[in-house]
Design an enzyme around this catalytic site. Structure first.
Site, mmCIF file in Angstrom:
data_model
loop_
_atom_site.group_PDB
_atom_site.id
_atom_site.type_symbol
_atom_site.label_atom_id
_atom_site.label_comp_id
_atom_site.label_asym_id
_atom_site.label_seq_id
_atom_site.Cartn_x
_atom_site.Cartn_y
_atom_site.Cartn_z
ATOM 1 N N CYS B 98 0.887 -1.162 0.000
ATOM 2 C CA CYS B 98 0.000 0.000 0.000
ATOM 3 C C CYS B 98 0.919 1.204 0.000
ATOM 4 O O CYS B 98 1.566 1.497 1.002
ATOM 5 C CB CYS B 98 -0.915 0.030 1.226
ATOM 6 S SG CYS B 98 -1.870 1.559 1.321
ATOM 7 N N CYS B 101 -0.503 4.323 2.520
ATOM 8 C CA CYS B 101 -0.600 4.203 3.978
ATOM 9 C C CYS B 101 -0.338 2.778 4.421
ATOM 10 O O CYS B 101 0.827 2.366 4.496
ATOM 11 C CB CYS B 101 -1.925 4.737 4.515
ATOM 12 S SG CYS B 101 -3.419 4.100 3.727
ATOM 13 N N SER B 102 -1.386 1.994 4.674
ATOM 14 C CA SER B 102 -1.178 0.692 5.289
ATOM 15 C C SER B 102 -2.343 -0.251 5.000
ATOM 16 O O SER B 102 -2.628 -1.122 5.803
ATOM 17 C CB SER B 102 -1.025 0.880 6.802
ATOM 18 O OG SER B 102 -2.100 1.674 7.283
ATOM 19 N N CYS B 103 -3.033 -0.057 3.869
ATOM 20 C CA CYS B 103 -4.194 -0.894 3.548
ATOM 21 C C CYS B 103 -3.768 -2.356 3.451
ATOM 22 O O CYS B 103 -2.733 -2.673 2.868
ATOM 23 C CB CYS B 103 -4.825 -0.442 2.233
ATOM 24 S SG CYS B 103 -5.466 1.238 2.311
#
Lengths: 116, 190
Positions: B98, B101-103
């Site tokens: 991702c 961000c941090s999906c």
């Protein structure tokens, strides 16, 4: 955590950060407050105060500021997570920002050694 | 604990006000943390992968519409409303990131490891995937294509690793025990 070196290349120390493959119940948070912040965001989203997409938009914005900055400060994911949650709570007018800052000051001024 | 970091104090202040105003309780937060630290994790994704290896019909359904295919498992954790499973083959290696961000597919893999959220991985796996994979200990042969999948606000990806050779005698549970989180992100093979 990753620091940006002066050449602009990101240093990557992945080996030391690789968790055991099947570890479950591993340490997910470097400090308990990170878990509290994550849990607060999830509970508020599940209760419908905001959607997770709205939260994600704030998180992307906060992380993007660091990504685009020339700062050589260390990257701490949950600092951005906390900033995103605070910004969204403010946007949704759940809490008065001044009230929050008062509470932060009150807690910061507690006698040294305070514990729950 | 004698020293409290500014973030720790801020988080505590935030929680105390949210509790006072009735938006949540401390127990709600405890329970949410417990779900993500104990009830969801890579063991869920591993069950899906193992089933795909032993059940050809399930594999077809999984690759066509993963969100529907995993519904019967009733996994908690979410973030799989639009799940896409990408299959490793002798010709293609897949890896997931991702970039913004941090999906991450929580229901299948739990919360992402630190390196997945780090700026270095987020930027470099797109620019120089083969080099980054080597740093993970995975050298992809020159003739093999590397595909990098960037999770967006909507789509979550899971890599279906190739089934290891010599596992014909193993049942589904034994196969699931072989499947690592890193293989399902695509920074390792089995």
């Amino acid at each position: 955590m990753t620091a940006r070196d002066p050449s602009g290349q990101d240093s990557l120390l992945l080996d030391s950060q690789l968790a055991p493959p099947m570890a479950n119940g591993e340490v997910l948070f470097d400090a308990p407050w990170q878990g509290r912040v994550f849990g607060m965001a999830r509970v508020l989203a599940e209760a419908g105060y905001f959607t997770w997409d709205e939260f994600r938009a704030h998180l992307i914005r906060e992380i993007g500021v660091w990504d685009r900055s020339a700062s050589d400060t260390e990257y701490h994911y949950y600092d951005h997570f906390l900033a995103a949650l605070q910004a969204l709570i403010e946007e949704k007018q759940l809490l008065n920002p001044a009230l929050l800052e008062d509470r932060v000051r009150t807690f910061a001024d507690r006698p040294h050694g305070h514990d729950h | 604990m004698s020293e409290h970091s500014p973030q720790e104090i801020r988080a505590e202040a935030l929680e105390s006000l949210l509790v006072e105003r009735g938006f949540l309780t401390g127990e709600d937060v405890d329970e949410s943390i417990e779900v993500y630290s104990e009830r969801v994790g890579p063991m869920n994704g591993a069950r899906v992968v193992a089933k795909a290896w032993v059940d050809p019909d399930f594999r077809v359904r999984l690759l066509a519409d993963a969100t529907s295919a995993i519904e019967p498992f009733e996994f908690q954790g979410g973030e799989v409303q639009k799940l896409v499973v990408v299959e490793n083959t002798p010709a293609v290696h897949n890896v997931v990131v991702c970039t913004l961000c941090s999906c991450y597919p929580w229901a299948l893999l739990g919360l992402p490891p630190t390196w997945y959220k780090d700026p270095a991985y987020r930027s470099r796996i797109v620019r120089e995937p083969r080099r980054v994979l080597v740093e993970f200990g995975l050298s992809v042969p020159d003739g093999k294509e590397v595909r990098v999948w960037d999770s967006s606000a909507e789509v979550r990806y899971l890599v279906l690793p190739e089934r290891p050779a010599g596992t014909d005698d193993l049942d589904e549970a034994a196969l699931a025990a072989l499947v690592s989180r890193e293989a399902m992100i695509g920074v390792a093979v089995l």
